[in-house]
Scaffold this motif. Structure first.
Motif, PDB file in Angstrom:
ATOM      1  N   ASN A 121       8.561   9.105 -12.419  1.00 55.87           N
ATOM      2  CA  ASN A 121       8.008  10.356 -12.941  1.00 55.87           C
ATOM      3  C   ASN A 121       7.120  11.037 -11.891  1.00 55.87           C
ATOM      4  OD1 ASN A 121       6.485   7.861 -13.739  1.00 55.87           O
ATOM      5  ND2 ASN A 121       4.878   9.345 -14.217  1.00 55.87           N
ATOM      6  N   ILE A 122       6.580  10.274 -10.951  1.00 54.44           N
ATOM      7  CA  ILE A 122       5.695  10.840  -9.932  1.00 54.44           C
ATOM      8  C   ILE A 122       6.529  11.312  -8.752  1.00 54.44           C
ATOM      9  CG2 ILE A 122       3.782  10.381  -8.345  1.00 54.44           C
ATOM     10  CD1 ILE A 122       2.636   8.559 -10.498  1.00 54.44           C
ATOM     11  N   ARG A 123       6.509  12.653  -8.572  1.00 58.42           N
ATOM     12  CA  ARG A 123       7.351  13.290  -7.559  1.00 58.42           C
ATOM     13  C   ARG A 123       6.610  13.662  -6.284  1.00 58.42           C
ATOM     14  NH1 ARG A 123       8.958  17.369 -11.900  1.00 58.42           N
ATOM     15  NH2 ARG A 123       7.988  18.739 -10.391  1.00 58.42           N
ATOM     16  N   LYS A 124       5.269  13.610  -6.304  1.00 56.61           N
ATOM     17  CA  LYS A 124       4.466  13.925  -5.113  1.00 56.61           C
ATOM     18  C   LYS A 124       3.174  13.133  -5.174  1.00 56.61           C
ATOM     19  CE  LYS A 124       5.772  18.703  -4.169  1.00 56.61           C
ATOM     20  NZ  LYS A 124       5.290  20.072  -4.052  1.00 56.61           N
ATOM     21  N   VAL A 125       2.714  12.731  -3.989  1.00 56.28           N
ATOM     22  CA  VAL A 125       1.444  12.008  -3.881  1.00 56.28           C
ATOM     23  C   VAL A 125       0.659  12.594  -2.713  1.00 56.28           C
ATOM     24  CG1 VAL A 125       0.337   9.772  -3.459  1.00 56.28           C
ATOM     25  CG2 VAL A 125       2.484   9.862  -4.752  1.00 56.28           C
ATOM     26  N   PRO A 144      -6.153   0.099   6.624  1.00 52.62           N
ATOM     27  CA  PRO A 144      -5.501  -0.354   5.388  1.00 52.62           C
ATOM     28  C   PRO A 144      -5.283   0.707   4.317  1.00 52.62           C
ATOM     29  CG  PRO A 144      -7.102  -1.972   6.112  1.00 52.62           C
ATOM     30  CD  PRO A 144      -7.279  -0.760   6.997  1.00 52.62           C
ATOM     31  N   PRO A 145      -6.258   1.603   4.018  1.00 51.52           N
ATOM     32  CA  PRO A 145      -5.970   2.583   2.956  1.00 51.52           C
ATOM     33  C   PRO A 145      -4.788   3.488   3.286  1.00 51.52           C
ATOM     34  CG  PRO A 145      -8.312   2.540   3.453  1.00 51.52           C
ATOM     35  CD  PRO A 145      -7.633   1.729   4.506  1.00 51.52           C
ATOM     36  N   ARG A 146      -4.696   3.920   4.532  1.00 51.43           N
ATOM     37  CA  ARG A 146      -3.570   4.764   4.935  1.00 51.43           C
ATOM     38  C   ARG A 146      -2.250   4.009   4.726  1.00 51.43           C
ATOM     39  NH1 ARG A 146      -2.591   9.356   8.191  1.00 51.43           N
ATOM     40  NH2 ARG A 146      -4.799   9.571   8.654  1.00 51.43           N
ATOM     41  N   LYS A 147      -2.232   2.741   5.098  1.00 53.22           N
ATOM     42  CA  LYS A 147      -1.014   1.934   4.922  1.00 53.22           C
ATOM     43  C   LYS A 147      -0.711   1.696   3.449  1.00 53.22           C
ATOM     44  CE  LYS A 147      -1.018  -0.380   9.354  1.00 53.22           C
ATOM     45  NZ  LYS A 147      -1.243  -1.650  10.070  1.00 53.22           N
ATOM     46  N   LEU A 148      -1.745   1.445   2.642  1.00 51.02           N
ATOM     47  CA  LEU A 148      -1.519   1.214   1.215  1.00 51.02           C
ATOM     48  C   LEU A 148      -0.921   2.447   0.545  1.00 51.02           C
ATOM     49  CD1 LEU A 148      -4.745  -0.773   0.331  1.00 51.02           C
ATOM     50  CD2 LEU A 148      -2.397  -1.632   0.260  1.00 51.02           C
ATOM     51  N   VAL A 149      -1.405   3.614   0.904  1.00 52.31           N
ATOM     52  CA  VAL A 149      -0.854   4.847   0.331  1.00 52.31           C
ATOM     53  C   VAL A 149       0.559   5.073   0.859  1.00 52.31           C
ATOM     54  CG1 VAL A 149      -1.061   7.374   0.277  1.00 52.31           C
ATOM     55  CG2 VAL A 149      -3.079   5.936  -0.106  1.00 52.31           C
ATOM     56  N   GLY A 150       0.732   4.969   2.171  1.00 54.74           N
ATOM     57  CA  GLY A 150       2.011   5.287   2.800  1.00 54.74           C
ATOM     58  C   GLY A 150       3.117   4.278   2.573  1.00 54.74           C
ATOM     59  N   ARG A 151       2.738   3.065   2.232  1.00 55.29           N
ATOM     60  CA  ARG A 151       3.762   2.027   2.030  1.00 55.29           C
ATOM     61  C   ARG A 151       3.813   1.538   0.589  1.00 55.29           C
ATOM     62  NH1 ARG A 151       2.563  -1.517   7.521  1.00 55.29           N
ATOM     63  NH2 ARG A 151       3.008   0.178   8.967  1.00 55.29           N
ATOM     64  N   VAL A 152       2.708   1.003   0.083  1.00 56.08           N
ATOM     65  CA  VAL A 152       2.715   0.408  -1.253  1.00 56.08           C
ATOM     66  C   VAL A 152       2.852   1.472  -2.335  1.00 56.08           C
ATOM     67  CG1 VAL A 152       1.424  -1.027  -2.886  1.00 56.08           C
ATOM     68  CG2 VAL A 152       1.352  -1.550  -0.438  1.00 56.08           C
ATOM     69  N   LEU A 153       2.008   2.487  -2.287  1.00 59.94           N
ATOM     70  CA  LEU A 153       2.083   3.526  -3.309  1.00 59.94           C
ATOM     71  C   LEU A 153       3.425   4.258  -3.227  1.00 59.94           C
ATOM     72  CD1 LEU A 153       0.486   4.675  -5.626  1.00 59.94           C
ATOM     73  CD2 LEU A 153      -0.633   6.220  -4.040  1.00 59.94           C
ATOM     74  N   ASN A 156       6.241   2.673  -5.064  1.00 58.83           N
ATOM     75  CA  ASN A 156       6.204   2.636  -6.528  1.00 58.83           C
ATOM     76  C   ASN A 156       6.591   3.947  -7.193  1.00 58.83           C
ATOM     77  OD1 ASN A 156       5.125  -0.028  -7.583  1.00 58.83           O
ATOM     78  ND2 ASN A 156       3.723   0.411  -5.918  1.00 58.83           N
ATOM     79  N   VAL A 157       6.617   5.043  -6.452  1.00 59.64           N
ATOM     80  CA  VAL A 157       6.928   6.348  -7.036  1.00 59.64           C
ATOM     81  C   VAL A 157       8.402   6.687  -6.809  1.00 59.64           C
ATOM     82  CG1 VAL A 157       4.538   7.116  -6.808  1.00 59.64           C
ATOM     83  CG2 VAL A 157       6.166   7.667  -5.002  1.00 59.64           C
ATOM     84  N   ARG A 158       8.783   7.877  -7.251  1.00 55.75           N
ATOM     85  CA  ARG A 158      10.172   8.315  -7.110  1.00 55.75           C
ATOM     86  C   ARG A 158      10.640   8.172  -5.661  1.00 55.75           C
ATOM     87  NH1 ARG A 158      12.142  13.947  -9.529  1.00 55.75           N
ATOM     88  NH2 ARG A 158      11.785  12.728 -11.379  1.00 55.75           N
ATOM     89  N   PRO A 159      11.782   7.565  -5.430  1.00 52.85           N
ATOM     90  CA  PRO A 159      12.287   7.441  -4.056  1.00 52.85           C
ATOM     91  C   PRO A 159      12.404   8.815  -3.389  1.00 52.85           C
ATOM     92  CG  PRO A 159      13.569   6.058  -5.536  1.00 52.85           C
ATOM     93  CD  PRO A 159      12.671   6.910  -6.395  1.00 52.85           C
ATOM     94  N   GLY A 160      11.903   8.906  -2.171  1.00 55.71           N
ATOM     95  CA  GLY A 160      11.954  10.154  -1.421  1.00 55.71           C
ATOM     96  C   GLY A 160      10.829  11.118  -1.727  1.00 55.71           C
TER      97      GLY A 160
END
Length: 193
Positions: A121-125, A144-153, A156-160
């Protein structure tokens, strides 16, 4: 879009508070439906309880302590994070939100031992972060925060889905002009969310 803003800073007079107000204002001015989740103002408890950990892989019920946050996350089409980086990581309040809300059956499911993302459901972060130290120091620590957003988060959201990370480094040495420049950058990004 329906946008969930996750804000995590305890001081209402901070630069982060100013950024948070700007984010909400610009998103609303652009016509978005904003769910402003100020974790401190809502007195969110970031501690994962013993019972929650023991039942981590079980289906969630409507009377679960995190049910209202899960509903808000599932309703969102966009996600904006606004937080300071402390000790090269998320503040405990935001980390606790991920620990207690991004659960199996909510943000992912396990299929044959493999993680399958569920937050389609999440289309943009967009993440808006402030660092006391320099970009070089953050890079040396792995940021780490940049990596967590750019990789982990992102996983979990819509692919692409587009994921952006806006960071104000060296806040401890910032000036009115560097802070204003960053705020303009954030305002412009929120205006075209």
């Amino acid at each position: 879009m329906k946008i969930l803003v996750l804000y995590a800073h305890p001081v209402e007079t901070s630069f982060n508070a100013e950024l948070h107000r700007l984010i909400v204002q610009r998103l609303m001015a652009a016509g978005h439906d904003v769910d402003d989740c100020d974790l401190y103002a809502e007195d969110f408890d970031p501690r994962l309880t013993r019972a929650e950990r023991l039942g981590y892989h079980e289906a969630r019920s409507d009377d679960d302590a995190m049910a209202s946050y899960v509903r808000r996350l599932r309703r969102a089409e966009g996600l904006v994070l606004c937080f300071p980086v402390w000790n090269y990581g998320y503040p405990a309040m935001l980390k606790g939100f991920f620990d207690r809300v991004f659960l199996p059956g909510v943000s992912f499911r396990l299929v044959d031992g493999k993680v399958v993302p569920m937050l389609h459901n999440i289309r943009k972060v967009v993440a808006v972060a402030t660092y006391g130290g320099s970009r070089l120091r953050a890079m040396l620590m792995g940021d780490p925060p940049r990596k967590l957003v750019g990789r982990v988060l992102r996983a979990n959201v819509r692919p692409g889905a587009p994921v952006a990370y806006l960071a104000q480094y060296s806040l401890n040495l910032s000036t009115d002009s560097t802070r204003k420049a960053f705020m303009l950058r954030v305002a412009e990004r929120m205006g075209r969310f």
